[in-house]
Design a protein around this motif. Structure first.
Motif, PDB file in Angstrom:
ATOM      1  N   GLY A 140       0.788  -1.252  -0.099  1.00 20.86           N
ATOM      2  CA  GLY A 140      -0.105  -0.097  -0.088  1.00 20.86           C
ATOM      3  C   GLY A 140       0.790   1.144   0.053  1.00 20.86           C
ATOM      4  O   GLY A 140       1.114   1.817  -1.100  1.00 20.86           O
ATOM      5  N   THR A 141       1.335   1.369   1.028  1.00 17.11           N
ATOM      6  CA  THR A 141       2.016   2.855   1.606  1.00 17.11           C
ATOM      7  C   THR A 141       3.641   2.946   0.871  1.00 17.11           C
ATOM      8  O   THR A 141       3.992   1.835   0.475  1.00 17.11           O
ATOM      9  CB  THR A 141       2.059   3.093   2.907  1.00 17.11           C
ATOM     10  OG1 THR A 141       2.549   2.147   3.641  1.00 17.11           O
ATOM     11  CG2 THR A 141       0.735   3.380   3.335  1.00 17.11           C
ATOM     12  N   GLY A 142       4.206   3.889   0.585  1.00 13.77           N
ATOM     13  CA  GLY A 142       5.494   3.990   0.572  1.00 13.77           C
ATOM     14  C   GLY A 142       6.019   4.547  -0.411  1.00 13.77           C
ATOM     15  O   GLY A 142       6.549   5.479  -0.525  1.00 13.77           O
ATOM     16  N   ILE A 143       5.977   4.118  -1.834  1.00 14.47           N
ATOM     17  CA  ILE A 143       6.820   4.421  -2.935  1.00 14.47           C
ATOM     18  C   ILE A 143       6.178   6.027  -3.262  1.00 14.47           C
ATOM     19  O   ILE A 143       4.810   6.262  -3.786  1.00 14.47           O
ATOM     20  CB  ILE A 143       6.694   3.560  -3.952  1.00 14.47           C
ATOM     21  CG1 ILE A 143       7.037   2.159  -3.637  1.00 14.47           C
ATOM     22  CG2 ILE A 143       7.407   3.933  -5.199  1.00 14.47           C
ATOM     23  CD1 ILE A 143       8.219   2.105  -2.889  1.00 14.47           C
ATOM     24  N   ASP A 144       7.140   6.801  -3.324  1.00 10.33           N
ATOM     25  CA  ASP A 144       7.002   8.218  -3.995  1.00 10.33           C
ATOM     26  C   ASP A 144       7.627   8.353  -5.246  1.00 10.33           C
ATOM     27  O   ASP A 144       8.844   8.388  -5.320  1.00 10.33           O
ATOM     28  CB  ASP A 144       7.193   9.239  -2.594  1.00 10.33           C
ATOM     29  CG  ASP A 144       7.205  10.741  -3.350  1.00 10.33           C
ATOM     30  OD1 ASP A 144       6.541  10.838  -4.538  1.00 10.33           O
ATOM     31  OD2 ASP A 144       7.613  11.641  -2.564  1.00 10.33           O
ATOM     32  N   PRO A 145       6.938   8.403  -6.269  1.00  7.34           N
ATOM     33  CA  PRO A 145       7.453   8.548  -7.586  1.00  7.34           C
ATOM     34  C   PRO A 145       8.351   9.870  -7.896  1.00  7.34           C
ATOM     35  O   PRO A 145       9.189   9.853  -8.518  1.00  7.34           O
ATOM     36  CB  PRO A 145       6.181   8.685  -8.651  1.00  7.34           C
ATOM     37  CG  PRO A 145       4.877   8.318  -7.929  1.00  7.34           C
ATOM     38  CD  PRO A 145       5.445   8.605  -6.331  1.00  7.34           C
TER      39      PRO A 145
END
Lengths: 270, 275
Positions: A140-145
């Motif tokens: 779900g959370t985490g990756i910031d492009p």
């Protein structure tokens, strides 16, 4: 021996990559078994931390953060883990290194080529397995492009750093017959300090400080921490500085180790 | 029957003679074992620096589990592993066609391929495993009983007896699964499938209960890492469940028979190495 100073020979390098790629693809079953075994440690530790966190958080990280951290670590681990250093020692001991020396290419090309080819062969399987895990476990959370422009160069530096240290250690086979012990120490330090056993932020006191100053975190954990948004801009900049310094330092050491070592190399029988 | 016991001695003596010729391997193995221990215990300590229990398991219980894990792997590396590796591993008998000579031996084939090779230096691993077990189990015994809902209360001696029973079940399971994976090489020689066991058994470093749903079921019944490692460790920490233990015994018996059948049907497929 001037082999070290031959200018970049990209065509020759690509030929070596292709050669390794064809031979590895032919025995991909073998390499996929290896790739799965490399994925096990991060996978197991992910479940350990998820179980330890339960419904709460540990050091500010909850269940979903651990899942995204370790899934990214699995991919980054696969991308940065070199394997050529395990066989260079054998080539030096058995004398097959002399074939590499005959080529109009520095011998490091052979190692680089086999590692690049291995990554290409294993990546499809690793990507599929990670994607399946991500779907099942809920990534779900985490990756910031937005962090990609920072993450990708740091990842590349991590690849080079992890490779060059292992390669330098493997060159010690010029002096001693057995390099496996040295390489195993390297592996254990990567396991404990690079963010595999735990995200480096969760390491206790001394180990945490050690992980910040030693090169191991910058081979694996650092890019993962960046892409999962665990670091402030300031921490990223400091990390990048430490990473670059280690990279240059080890590179210089590698050149001198190579130059001294190759003088001692007498092929087999001697 | 006596003949087979005598043969065991012969195999052991042969391996002993060939391995003691390479003494350096002893210190190399010792070093590797110490490193692995450092990694395992260090990893455990790091986790427990942040939490006091994982899924109801405390530090001592998990250290005992690690001891069981190392003991089972050490025993597997001592005798069954090397024999089956020489059969189906890279450049093993099935690759080179040497299996012809194995079939010609006037001994029962499955017995021969299982016990012919001993890897003596694994006793180092086994010794370390026993030390870890002794330290952690005495810590568990000192700290009193673990409270778990469905745990029967066993005396310390009872726990150790249960542990031995669970360990025997575990070893039969390990043997059967390895034999099945090794026999698969009669049909498929692409990669040594036994290596998959080495990957999967790693999940046993932690109790099988930490893995979610489907994975836990697979690790209990399909590749029974849970029965191989978690259950003996539960016996030591006094949280064993007799139904589970009986289930493990049935599974072990079933897999043992299945593996023998699978091995025999594999032999029938064998057509030597040439085309």
């Amino acid at each position: 021996m001037k082999a070290d100073f031959i200018p970049l020979n990209l065509r020759g390098g690509m030929a070596l990559v292709r050669k390794s790629l064809f031979s590895f693809t032919a025995s991909r079953g073998f390499f996929w078994t290896l790739a799965v075994s490399w994925m096990m440690a991060p996978l197991i530790l992910m479940f350990v931390w998820v179980a330890a966190a339960g419904n709460g958080t540990i050091g500010g990280l909850g269940k979903s953060r651990f899942i995204s951290y370790y899934l990214c670590l699995m991919l980054v681990n696969q991308l940065t883990y070199p394997t050529s250093h395990w066989t260079i020692g054998d080539n030096i001991r058995l004398g097959t290194l002399s074939t590499w020396l005959m080529r109009p290419l520095p011998i490091i090309y052979e190692a680089v080529a086999s590692d690049m080819a291995l990554k290409v062969v294993c990546m499809p399987l690793v990507l599929i397995l990670t994607a399946v895990l991500a779907v099942f476990l809920g990534f779900g959370t985490g990756i910031d492009p937005g962090l990609m422009p920072v993450f990708i160069p740091v990842l590349l530096l991590a690849c080079v750093l992890r490779f060059i240290l292992a390669y330098t250690l493997s060159l010690s086979a010029m002096w001693t017959q057995k390099t496996d012990s040295l390489l195993s120490v390297n592996d254990i330090l990567v396991f404990l300090l690079a963010g595999q056993a735990a995200p480096t932020g969760l390491l206790p006191g001394i180990l945490r400080t050690a992980s910040e100053y030693l090169p191991f975190r910058y081979m694996l954990g650092f890019p993962v921490e960046i892409v999962t948004g665990m670091l402030t801009n300031r921490q990223i900049l400091t990390g990048l500085l430490v990473q670059t310094i280690w990279l240059f330092g080890i590179f210089v050491v590698q050149r001198s180790v190579y130059r001294r070592g190759i003088k001692r190399f007498t092929a087999a029988g001697g | 029957m006596m003949r087979y016991f005598r043969l065991l001695g012969v195999f052991l003596k042969g391996s002993l003679q060939s391995e003691t010729a390479y003494r350096f391997n002893f210190s190399a193995n010792m070093f590797r074992t110490l490193l692995n221990l450092g990694g395992s215990i260090g990893g455990l300590a790091i986790v427990f620096n942040n939490t006091s229990s994982i899924n109801g398991w405390g530090y001592n219980e998990l250290a005992a589990l690690l001891g069981v894990y190392l003991l089972v792997l050490g025993l597997k590396d001592l005798v069954i592993g090397p024999g089956l590796e020489a059969l189906s591993g890279l450049s093993g008998d099935l690759w080179t066609g040497q299996f012809d000579y194995v079939l010609l031996k006037p001994v029962q084939t499955q017995f021969y391929i299982s016990f012919r090779k001993w890897s003596i230096w694994s006793v180092v691993d086994i010794a370390f495993a026993v030390v870890i077990l002794a330290v952690s189990v005495s810590a568990i015994f000192r700290s009193g009983t673990v409270s778990a809902s469905n745990a029967a209360d066993f005396s310390q001696l009872g726990r150790i007896l249960l542990f031995i029973a669970a360990l025997l079940i575990s070893l039969v399971l390990v043997y059967s699964v390895l034999l099945i994976l090794a026999s698969a090489a009669f049909r498929y020689l692409g990669t040594p499938l036994m290596w998959i066991f080495d990957s999967l058994i790693q999940t046993g470093r932690y109790p099988v209960g930490i893995y979610p749903g489907v994975l836990r079921i697979a690790l209990t019944w399909l590749i029974p890492v849970g029965f191989m490692i978690t259950v003996p460790a539960q016996a030591l920490s006094g949280t064993s469940n007799m139904t589970v233990l009986a289930g493990g015994a049935c599974l072990a018996a079933a897999l043992f028979c299945l593996s023998a059948v699978f091995f025999r049907s594999g032999i029938r497929k064998y057509s030597s190495a040439s085309s």
